[in-house]
Design a protein around this motif. Sequence first.
Motif, PDB file in Angstrom:
ATOM      1  N   VAL A  80     -21.967 -46.084 -18.841  1.00 59.82           N
ATOM      2  CA  VAL A  80     -22.342 -45.357 -20.064  1.00 59.82           C
ATOM      3  C   VAL A  80     -23.829 -45.023 -20.085  1.00 59.82           C
ATOM      4  O   VAL A  80     -24.306 -44.391 -21.022  1.00 59.82           O
ATOM      5  N   VAL A 104     -20.821 -40.443 -22.179  1.00 58.39           N
ATOM      6  CA  VAL A 104     -21.701 -41.133 -23.137  1.00 58.39           C
ATOM      7  C   VAL A 104     -23.157 -40.997 -22.669  1.00 58.39           C
ATOM      8  O   VAL A 104     -24.043 -40.652 -23.462  1.00 58.39           O
ATOM      9  N   LEU A 152     -26.428 -46.618 -26.737  1.00 58.84           N
ATOM     10  CA  LEU A 152     -25.556 -46.717 -25.568  1.00 58.84           C
ATOM     11  C   LEU A 152     -24.664 -47.952 -25.661  1.00 58.84           C
ATOM     12  O   LEU A 152     -23.473 -47.893 -25.341  1.00 58.84           O
ATOM     13  N   SER A 196     -15.955 -47.707 -26.896  1.00 60.77           N
ATOM     14  CA  SER A 196     -15.061 -47.219 -25.847  1.00 60.77           C
ATOM     15  C   SER A 196     -14.408 -48.347 -25.047  1.00 60.77           C
ATOM     16  O   SER A 196     -13.570 -48.094 -24.190  1.00 60.77           O
ATOM     17  N   ALA A 230     -21.935 -47.293 -28.231  1.00 65.87           N
ATOM     18  CA  ALA A 230     -20.921 -46.400 -27.668  1.00 65.87           C
ATOM     19  C   ALA A 230     -20.054 -47.139 -26.652  1.00 65.87           C
ATOM     20  O   ALA A 230     -18.837 -46.925 -26.593  1.00 65.87           O
ATOM     21  N   GLU A 283     -24.410 -37.413 -23.080  1.00 62.04           N
ATOM     22  CA  GLU A 283     -24.689 -37.057 -24.478  1.00 62.04           C
ATOM     23  C   GLU A 283     -26.013 -37.632 -24.951  1.00 62.04           C
ATOM     24  O   GLU A 283     -26.752 -36.992 -25.685  1.00 62.04           O
ATOM     25  N   GLN A 284     -26.328 -38.855 -24.534  1.00 58.07           N
ATOM     26  CA  GLN A 284     -27.530 -39.514 -25.042  1.00 58.07           C
ATOM     27  C   GLN A 284     -28.765 -39.318 -24.169  1.00 58.07           C
ATOM     28  O   GLN A 284     -29.882 -39.423 -24.652  1.00 58.07           O
TER      29      GLN A 284
END
Length: 192
Positions: free
Chosen positions: A55, A84, A15, A22, A18, A87-88
């Motif tokens: 995120v 994000v 995280l 971003s 990412a 997705e995780q």
Amino acid sequence: MDDTPSVFPATVPGLRAAAGRSGFTMSCDARTGGLLAVLAAARPGGRVLELGTGVGEGTAWLLSGMDDAARLISVELDIAVQTVAREQLGSDPRVTFVAGDGGEWLDDYDGEPFDLVFADTWPGKFTHLERALELVAPGGTYLIDDLLPQPDWPESHKASVKRLLGEVEGRGDFRSVRMAWASGLLMAVKTL
């Protein structure tokens, strides 16, 4: 004593990476995250609300403390950053992600109250405060962060924080404590 958590959720490094890619710079402080995990663990089967997914670093900390019966709703206005987290963390059945305005969500929510409300964005903290506090169950916890002055604060924000602290601390239905720690926290427990 070093107050940085010694154990992090397994998803936090991904995280953070990412977030860096971003350009997202407002992730949950690790010390705040450690406290979130402990507060979530204190509520077996608890109902948790996070206002401001970002995120998902705070989300990861909350999930790390929750048991299998606990449930988390995480609300975020910016779908790009919440993607994000989705997705995780989205495969975890304990979390429900909501993309939308937190203030509108608070206004529209008509479900059961929450054992833990973490307000990490304006709605539920600087706006819609009364509604967020209404949604805390008796004995439940309300936590806000980012209360210590930051270099990028506009001058008017300091007065907003002072007003917010006074509003929460002045209530007869909550017992609260300020913590000049991490990014600056206020924790309040609903007593009525």
